[in-house]
Design a protein around this motif. Structure first.
Motif, mmCIF file in Angstrom:
data_model
loop_
_atom_site.group_PDB
_atom_site.id
_atom_site.type_symbol
_atom_site.label_atom_id
_atom_site.label_comp_id
_atom_site.label_asym_id
_atom_site.label_seq_id
_atom_site.Cartn_x
_atom_site.Cartn_y
_atom_site.Cartn_z
ATOM 1 N N LEU A 9 0.827 -1.207 0.000
ATOM 2 C CA LEU A 9 0.000 0.000 0.000
ATOM 3 C C LEU A 9 0.864 1.260 0.000
ATOM 4 O O LEU A 9 0.591 2.208 -0.739
ATOM 5 C CB LEU A 9 -0.946 -0.011 1.205
ATOM 6 N N LYS A 10 1.931 1.249 0.784
ATOM 7 C CA LYS A 10 2.841 2.398 0.819
ATOM 8 C C LYS A 10 3.504 2.607 -0.542
ATOM 9 O O LYS A 10 3.605 3.736 -1.020
ATOM 10 C CB LYS A 10 3.912 2.192 1.885
ATOM 11 N N ILE A 11 3.953 1.526 -1.156
ATOM 12 C CA ILE A 11 4.602 1.628 -2.471
ATOM 13 C C ILE A 11 3.602 2.109 -3.520
ATOM 14 O O ILE A 11 3.922 2.962 -4.346
ATOM 15 C CB ILE A 11 5.244 0.281 -2.869
ATOM 16 N N ALA A 12 2.383 1.574 -3.483
ATOM 17 C CA ALA A 12 1.362 1.983 -4.442
ATOM 18 C C ALA A 12 1.039 3.471 -4.289
ATOM 19 O O ALA A 12 0.917 4.191 -5.277
ATOM 20 C CB ALA A 12 0.098 1.142 -4.262
ATOM 21 N N LEU A 13 0.928 3.942 -3.055
ATOM 22 C CA LEU A 13 0.665 5.361 -2.824
ATOM 23 C C LEU A 13 1.839 6.227 -3.288
ATOM 24 O O LEU A 13 1.640 7.300 -3.863
ATOM 25 C CB LEU A 13 0.364 5.621 -1.350
ATOM 26 N N LEU A 14 3.042 5.753 -3.069
ATOM 27 C CA LEU A 14 4.221 6.493 -3.509
ATOM 28 C C LEU A 14 4.277 6.583 -5.034
ATOM 29 O O LEU A 14 4.580 7.643 -5.592
ATOM 30 C CB LEU A 14 5.487 5.825 -2.965
ATOM 31 N N VAL A 15 3.949 5.490 -5.707
ATOM 32 C CA VAL A 15 3.928 5.490 -7.175
ATOM 33 C C VAL A 15 2.850 6.445 -7.689
ATOM 34 O O VAL A 15 3.090 7.233 -8.606
ATOM 35 C CB VAL A 15 3.718 4.058 -7.725
ATOM 36 N N PHE A 17 1.582 9.029 -6.144
ATOM 37 C CA PHE A 17 2.023 10.392 -5.867
ATOM 38 C C PHE A 17 3.078 10.827 -6.880
ATOM 39 O O PHE A 17 3.063 11.963 -7.353
ATOM 40 C CB PHE A 17 2.579 10.500 -4.439
ATOM 41 N N GLY A 18 3.997 9.929 -7.223
ATOM 42 C CA GLY A 18 5.035 10.239 -8.209
ATOM 43 C C GLY A 18 4.451 10.539 -9.572
ATOM 44 O O GLY A 18 4.853 11.506 -10.237
ATOM 45 N N ILE A 19 3.482 9.735 -10.003
ATOM 46 C CA ILE A 19 2.824 9.972 -11.291
ATOM 47 C C ILE A 19 2.092 11.313 -11.271
ATOM 48 O O ILE A 19 2.161 12.087 -12.232
ATOM 49 C CB ILE A 19 1.871 8.816 -11.638
ATOM 50 N N ALA A 20 1.404 11.595 -10.173
ATOM 51 C CA ALA A 20 0.677 12.861 -10.058
ATOM 52 C C ALA A 20 1.642 14.042 -10.110
ATOM 53 O O ALA A 20 1.392 15.036 -10.806
ATOM 54 C CB ALA A 20 -0.138 12.889 -8.766
ATOM 55 N N ILE A 25 4.313 18.453 -13.253
ATOM 56 C CA ILE A 25 5.542 19.059 -13.771
ATOM 57 C C ILE A 25 5.498 19.141 -15.293
ATOM 58 O O ILE A 25 5.833 20.178 -15.878
ATOM 59 C CB ILE A 25 6.779 18.266 -13.285
ATOM 60 N N VAL A 26 5.069 18.056 -15.954
ATOM 61 C CA VAL A 26 4.971 18.065 -17.421
ATOM 62 C C VAL A 26 3.994 19.141 -17.881
ATOM 63 O O VAL A 26 4.280 19.910 -18.800
ATOM 64 C CB VAL A 26 4.557 16.675 -17.955
ATOM 65 N N MET A 27 2.833 19.225 -17.227
ATOM 66 C CA MET A 27 1.838 20.228 -17.592
ATOM 67 C C MET A 27 2.389 21.639 -17.405
ATOM 68 O O MET A 27 2.253 22.504 -18.280
ATOM 69 C CB MET A 27 0.575 20.059 -16.742
ATOM 70 N N SER A 28 3.043 21.874 -16.288
ATOM 71 C CA SER A 28 3.576 23.205 -16.001
ATOM 72 C C SER A 28 4.655 23.601 -16.999
ATOM 73 O O SER A 28 4.661 24.733 -17.513
ATOM 74 C CB SER A 28 4.143 23.252 -14.586
ATOM 75 N N LEU A 29 5.574 22.695 -17.274
ATOM 76 C CA LEU A 29 6.640 23.004 -18.224
ATOM 77 C C LEU A 29 6.094 23.210 -19.630
ATOM 78 O O LEU A 29 6.527 24.121 -20.341
ATOM 79 C CB LEU A 29 7.688 21.890 -18.220
ATOM 80 N N VAL A 50 -0.541 13.908 -18.195
ATOM 81 C CA VAL A 50 -0.297 12.539 -17.740
ATOM 82 C C VAL A 50 -0.284 11.595 -18.939
ATOM 83 O O VAL A 50 0.558 10.694 -19.026
ATOM 84 C CB VAL A 50 -1.348 12.107 -16.686
ATOM 85 N N GLY A 51 -1.183 11.800 -19.893
ATOM 86 C CA GLY A 51 -1.187 10.991 -21.109
ATOM 87 C C GLY A 51 0.099 11.150 -21.900
ATOM 88 O O GLY A 51 0.651 10.172 -22.418
ATOM 89 N N LEU A 52 0.597 12.370 -21.980
ATOM 90 C CA LEU A 52 1.867 12.623 -22.665
ATOM 91 C C LEU A 52 3.013 11.932 -21.943
ATOM 92 O O LEU A 52 3.901 11.345 -22.569
ATOM 93 C CB LEU A 52 2.118 14.132 -22.748
ATOM 94 N N LEU A 53 2.984 11.957 -20.636
ATOM 95 C CA LEU A 53 3.991 11.278 -19.833
ATOM 96 C C LEU A 53 3.972 9.772 -20.094
ATOM 97 O O LEU A 53 5.018 9.152 -20.305
ATOM 98 C CB LEU A 53 3.743 11.575 -18.351
ATOM 99 N N VAL A 54 2.795 9.175 -20.124
ATOM 100 C CA VAL A 54 2.660 7.738 -20.399
ATOM 101 C C VAL A 54 3.117 7.427 -21.819
ATOM 102 O O VAL A 54 3.839 6.454 -22.052
ATOM 103 C CB VAL A 54 1.210 7.275 -20.164
#
Length: 104
Positions: A9-15, A17-20, A25-29, A50-54
């Motif tokens: 659960l901790k790893i899933a939440l960290l992932v 959060f990282g994607i978010a 960051i991608v949107m802002s840049l 997020v789609g562009l990141l993926v």
């Protein structure tokens, strides 16, 4: 069993959060740089970022982690080559790079 579930659960939440965070960051840049640099480029929203990141991850990064020599596959293959095969490979790389000398 509960310890594993908590760790997962901790790893899933960290992932997540990282994607978010990366999506933001991608949107802002994108919105800061591209519309001012190129005519006709519009700002994007968070979901498109997020789609562009993926998409970039699929096209350029894959989903298997780091590439190059890190996996050991290329290194093992190189170590199994004979000296003649290594020289042939180096010659091919010289032609590809357009240089007359191999840099190790």
């Amino acid at each position: 069993m509960d310890d594993r579930r908590g760790k997962f659960l901790k790893i899933a939440l960290l992932v997540l959060f990282g994607i978010a965070a990366l999506g933001w960051i991608v949107m802002s840049l994108w919105n800061w740089l591209l519309p001012s640099l190129f005519a006709g480029v519009h700002q994007i929203d968070y979901l498109r970022a997020v789609g562009l990141l993926v998409l970039c991850r699929i096209l350029f990064g894959g989903f298997r982690g780091r590439g190059g020599w890190h996996g050991g596959h290329h290194r093992r293959r190189w170590e199994q080559m004979t000296e003649e095969e290594k020289e042939k490979f180096k010659d091919g790389m010289r032609m590809f790079r357009g240089r007359g000398r191999w840099h190790e």
